[in-house]
Design a protein around this motif. Structure first.
Motif, PDB file in Angstrom:
ATOM      1  N   THR A  66      27.018  21.186  49.755  1.00 55.29           N
ATOM      2  CA  THR A  66      26.510  19.808  49.659  1.00 55.29           C
ATOM      3  C   THR A  66      27.198  19.040  48.541  1.00 55.29           C
ATOM      4  OG1 THR A  66      24.670  20.680  48.311  1.00 55.29           O
ATOM      5  CG2 THR A  66      24.245  20.314  50.647  1.00 55.29           C
ATOM      6  N   THR A  67      27.519  19.716  47.453  1.00 56.55           N
ATOM      7  CA  THR A  67      28.248  19.049  46.371  1.00 56.55           C
ATOM      8  C   THR A  67      29.633  18.616  46.841  1.00 56.55           C
ATOM      9  OG1 THR A  67      27.054  20.328  44.698  1.00 56.55           O
ATOM     10  CG2 THR A  67      29.128  19.294  44.017  1.00 56.55           C
ATOM     11  N   PHE A  68      30.313  19.552  47.534  1.00 55.02           N
ATOM     12  CA  PHE A  68      31.640  19.221  48.069  1.00 55.02           C
ATOM     13  C   PHE A  68      31.551  18.053  49.053  1.00 55.02           C
ATOM     14  CE2 PHE A  68      34.769  19.636  51.462  1.00 55.02           C
ATOM     15  CZ  PHE A  68      35.956  19.664  50.749  1.00 55.02           C
ATOM     16  N   LEU A  69      30.546  18.080  49.947  1.00 50.34           N
ATOM     17  CA  LEU A  69      30.393  17.027  50.952  1.00 50.34           C
ATOM     18  C   LEU A  69      30.109  15.682  50.294  1.00 50.34           C
ATOM     19  CD1 LEU A  69      30.190  16.108  53.879  1.00 50.34           C
ATOM     20  CD2 LEU A  69      27.794  16.859  53.882  1.00 50.34           C
ATOM     21  N   ALA A  70      29.261  15.657  49.253  1.00 50.58           N
ATOM     22  CA  ALA A  70      28.943  14.402  48.574  1.00 50.58           C
ATOM     23  C   ALA A  70      30.187  13.795  47.930  1.00 50.58           C
ATOM     24  CB  ALA A  70      27.858  14.640  47.526  1.00 50.58           C
ATOM     25  N   VAL A  71      31.004  14.660  47.309  1.00 48.36           N
ATOM     26  CA  VAL A  71      32.238  14.166  46.684  1.00 48.36           C
ATOM     27  C   VAL A  71      33.199  13.647  47.754  1.00 48.36           C
ATOM     28  CG1 VAL A  71      34.264  14.846  45.341  1.00 48.36           C
ATOM     29  CG2 VAL A  71      31.992  15.663  44.676  1.00 48.36           C
ATOM     30  N   PHE A  72      33.278  14.381  48.869  1.00 44.90           N
ATOM     31  CA  PHE A  72      34.169  13.988  49.961  1.00 44.90           C
ATOM     32  C   PHE A  72      33.757  12.621  50.531  1.00 44.90           C
ATOM     33  CE2 PHE A  72      35.501  14.911  54.577  1.00 44.90           C
ATOM     34  CZ  PHE A  72      36.751  14.372  54.383  1.00 44.90           C
ATOM     35  N   VAL A  73      32.456  12.443  50.746  1.00 41.89           N
ATOM     36  CA  VAL A  73      31.957  11.163  51.290  1.00 41.89           C
ATOM     37  C   VAL A  73      32.201  10.034  50.296  1.00 41.89           C
ATOM     38  CG1 VAL A  73      29.881   9.913  51.999  1.00 41.89           C
ATOM     39  CG2 VAL A  73      30.261  12.267  52.777  1.00 41.89           C
ATOM     40  N   LEU A  74      32.006  10.286  49.015  1.00 40.29           N
ATOM     41  CA  LEU A  74      32.248   9.268  47.990  1.00 40.29           C
ATOM     42  C   LEU A  74      33.720   8.849  47.986  1.00 40.29           C
ATOM     43  CD1 LEU A  74      31.202   7.584  45.607  1.00 40.29           C
ATOM     44  CD2 LEU A  74      31.720   9.551  44.119  1.00 40.29           C
ATOM     45  N   ALA A  75      34.607   9.831  48.140  1.00 34.86           N
ATOM     46  CA  ALA A  75      36.047   9.521  48.167  1.00 34.86           C
ATOM     47  C   ALA A  75      36.400   8.658  49.379  1.00 34.86           C
ATOM     48  CB  ALA A  75      36.850  10.818  48.177  1.00 34.86           C
ATOM     49  N   LEU A  76      35.801   8.950  50.528  1.00 35.08           N
ATOM     50  CA  LEU A  76      36.058   8.143  51.718  1.00 35.08           C
ATOM     51  C   LEU A  76      35.542   6.719  51.530  1.00 35.08           C
ATOM     52  CD1 LEU A  76      35.133  10.707  54.534  1.00 35.08           C
ATOM     53  CD2 LEU A  76      37.426   9.958  53.862  1.00 35.08           C
TER      54      LEU A  76
END
Length: 687
Positions: free
Chosen positions: A38-48
């Protein structure tokens, strides 16, 4: 060595592992991995979401609103994954959160491909995110991921081909390409599935190994019973539960060493296995049986008190004494048992529980050794017989100080009088003369007050204090003998010597020096040694006794009849005197209906045949004196002639007989005179 039934059962369970239908990951591991995903996904979504703001090129057909909506949908997946879903069962909660992360990851990869204009290289995002989804080690997230890839590629490829397949100029073939991508992605998923399936199998094997090692750590290899560690865990669990009485029984086999030495260690192991089965069957559901090591076992009995635990131990003893056949030989087995009881109560913490467990086992072990010294059976721990308690350790330290100071230890003297027939000059057969005294120690403790020997003498038997204590008693007794000698009274003194003195190389030389420094003849000292001390190392004892005899110092066997009860071993030991225990003397002549004239007569006759003097202890009645004289006993000692007392309280009339050869009667009356100096008894007997 064969495994016991407990070992075999647990090994079978360990080999089967946690089960094929058990969750792939423990809860703690799953939660830990989920936080990372979930941490990785949150960072990924923020980058997008920040892609346009960073000035990165965006395909013209993607409006800012469409990007915001896409990022919002992905953020919703992040929130769904983070929510704990408390009302759902654990498997359903895992599935919802894992699927949300899988949808978020695949949706994020699709948005990344669209933002990149559908270039082929952007599709690697799906394969990069594949190991992230694989962390859940379940099939459902992979199935969702494959469906998302196929549907997203097909639908978006039909509507906006350039956002998915940059090389396509129209919607023709979009679903074919979507299917191809789906197949490739499914193959990648299959690889991950194989990886985590192998990881699960490895974990099952590791769990089996851990279970095996854990079992070995807590169970005895020979008998299959819990070992000391397993017993401690059982005991801690019992004490940590609901408050209740609890008893611990420590059992030790008697004469087990004889079986090992005679039949060999394999037979000894077989005996232990058979005894373990007997004990296990006898204990049944009442408690937990464990092997502590060697021939020592322990039983935890929840809800039992002292008498109840002793009853269990005696039942075990009866079962074992029925006999065990080992290597074709019927072995006579007995046991000794010690019981320690914990009264119902609660503990403040785990440390207190562990301390209580250790203490219970220690106390039961002490009680067991006390029972063993008493000949077997079961005994409940009694602080009065515990020479290893904190109070006893403190007393031992204070005794060491008392020996060094030489002021607190006092010596009382009990008269020893002649029963020689030549002294029997009147009809009054209690007329006697003093032929020596026995030195008996007392302790005037500075804070505890006057202490009898029974409170501190046991501390010396196995202590390094035994030799300096005996040396001090010899010096104090010889100082008094010197005072009597200088005043014209020849009074030999008898001092008890501990067994450890016989193995002390300097002991004989110290005795010689003590006599020489006071100018005393050796016959004024007699050393009393117990039977067990003489038999512990007969060769060494014979050598020391011979050295003392050559010097002129006599030796006596103290409390004869309470140990080996045989004169046969005395043939090899050149002792001068046998002190007959009071249990043989009390009641002679019909007093109180006790005594054994035939046995006493036999001992006296055999002792005289071996050239030994006989002293009767515990004489309290004139009738006993009459019978002892008739049986030929040489010397008597007991309350009839005087209790142990300081030297200045010795009856002057009795002391005078050691100088003037006059006879003395209990009560303080001097009668007549006889010719010749005081002789016999301690003063004259030398062999």
């Amino acid at each position: 060595m064969a495994d016991g039934p407990i070992m075999t059962s647990v090994r079978g369970r360990a080999a089967r592992g946690p089960g094929r239908h058990a969750p792939a990951l423990p809860d703690a591991v799953w939660e830990h991995r989920h936080r990372w995903v979930t941490t990785f996904l949150a960072v990924f979504v923020l980058a997008l979401g920040l892609w346009p703001a960073l000035g990165m090129p965006v395909p013209g057909m993607l409006s800012p609103l469409s990007i915001i909506l896409a990022v919002a949908a992905l953020a919703l997946m992040v929130l769904t994954a983070l929510y704990p879903w408390p009302r759902l069962p654990a498997p359903a909660m895992r599935a919802v959160r894992a699927v949300a992360c899988s949808v978020g990851c695949m949706g994020g990869a699709s948005l990344a491909v669209a933002l990149a204009g559908g270039v082929t290289e952007a599709h690697f995002a799906f394969f990069i995110l594949l190991p992230v989804v694989a962390l859940y080690e379940t099939v459902l997230p992979f199935l969702v991921a494959v469906v998302i890839v196929v549907v997203e590629h097909g639908v978006v490829g039909m509507l906006w081909p350039h956002l998915v397949f940059g090389h396509m100029h129209g919607p023709d073939g979009a679903w074919s390409m979507a299917a191809l991508h789906g197949v490739l992605f499914a193959v990648g998923c299959a690889g991950s599935l194989m990886a985590w399936t192998g990881a699960r199998a490895a974990r099952r094997h590791a769990n089996a190994v851990v279970a095996e090692l854990s079992h070995r750590a807590r169970h005895d290899e020979l008998t299959g019973l819990p070992n000391r560690t397993g017993l401690a865990q059982t005991l801690e669990s019992a004490l940590s539960g609901a408050p209740q009485d609890l008893a611990v029984v420590v059992v030790d086999l008697n004469r087990f060493k004889d079986v090992n030495d005679t039949l060999g260690h394999e037979a000894g192991d077989e005996l232990l296995r058979r005894v373990a089965r007997l004990l296990h069957g006898a204990v049944g559901e009442q408690g937990v049986l464990a092997r502590l090591g060697g021939d020592e076992f322990a039983i935890v009995l929840p809800g039992a008190d002292g008498p109840g635990a002793c009853a269990v131990a005696e039942h075990l003893r009866d079962r074992v004494r029925e006999g065990v056949v080992v290597a074709g030989v019927a072995v006579d087995v007995d046991l000794s048992a010690g019981v320690a009881v914990h009264r119902a109560g609660t503990f403040q913490n785990a440390t207190a529980v562990r301390a209580a467990c250790t203490e219970l086992l220690r106390l039961a072990d002490i009680a067991m050794y006390t029972a063993k010294r008493s000949g077997g059976g079961a005994l409940v721990y009694d602080v009065a017989t515990d020479h290893h308690s904190t109070a006893q350790l403190e007393l031992a330290r204070e005794l060491r100080t008392a020996i060094a100071r030489r002021e607190e230890l006092l010596v009382h003297y009990q008269p020893q009088v002649s029963l020689d027939a030549h002294d029997e000059q009147t009809d009054d057969q209690t007329s006697v003369r003093l032929v020596g005294v026995e030195a008996l120690v007392r302790w005037q403790h500075p804070t505890r007050g006057f202490l009898p020997p029974s409170s501190f003498i046991p501390l010396l038997h196995d202590s390094d204090l035994a030799h300096p204590f005996t040396a001090l008693m010899i010096e104090i007794a010889l100082d008094q003998a010197q005072q009597w000698f200088l005043s014209g009274h020849e009074v030999p003194v008898a001092v008890n010597a501990f067994p450890r003195c016989l193995v002390e190389p300097s002991f004989v030389a110290q005795v010689a020096q003590a006599l020489h420094s006071r100018g005393l003849a050796p016959h004024l000292l007699r050393l009393e040694i117990t039977e067990d001390a003489l038999m512990a190392d007969p060769e060494r004892a014979a050598a020391v006794v011979t050295e003392l005899r050559d010097m002129g110092v006599a030796t006596a066997v103290d409390d004869f009849g309470t140990g080996y009860s045989s004169l046969s071993y005395l043939r090899r030991l050149p002792v001068d005197e046998v002190k007959l225990d009071r249990s043989y003397v009390s009641g002679l002549g019909g007093v109180d209906g006790g005594g054994d004239e035939v046995l006493v007569a036999s001992i006296v006759h055999l002792a005289h045949a071996l050239g030994m003097h006989v002293v009767a202890e515990g004489v309290e009645h004139p009738e006993e004196v009459r019978v002892l004289r008739q049986l030929g006993c040489d010397t008597a000692q007991g309350y009839l002639f005087g209790k142990p007392a300081p030297a200045d309280q010795l009856a002057p009339e009795l002391l005078a007989t050691a100088r003037t050869s006059r006879r003395w009667q209990p009560g303080g009356q001097l009668t007549g005179e006889i010719s010749g100096p005081a002789s016999g008894g301690l003063g004259a007997s030398s062999g």
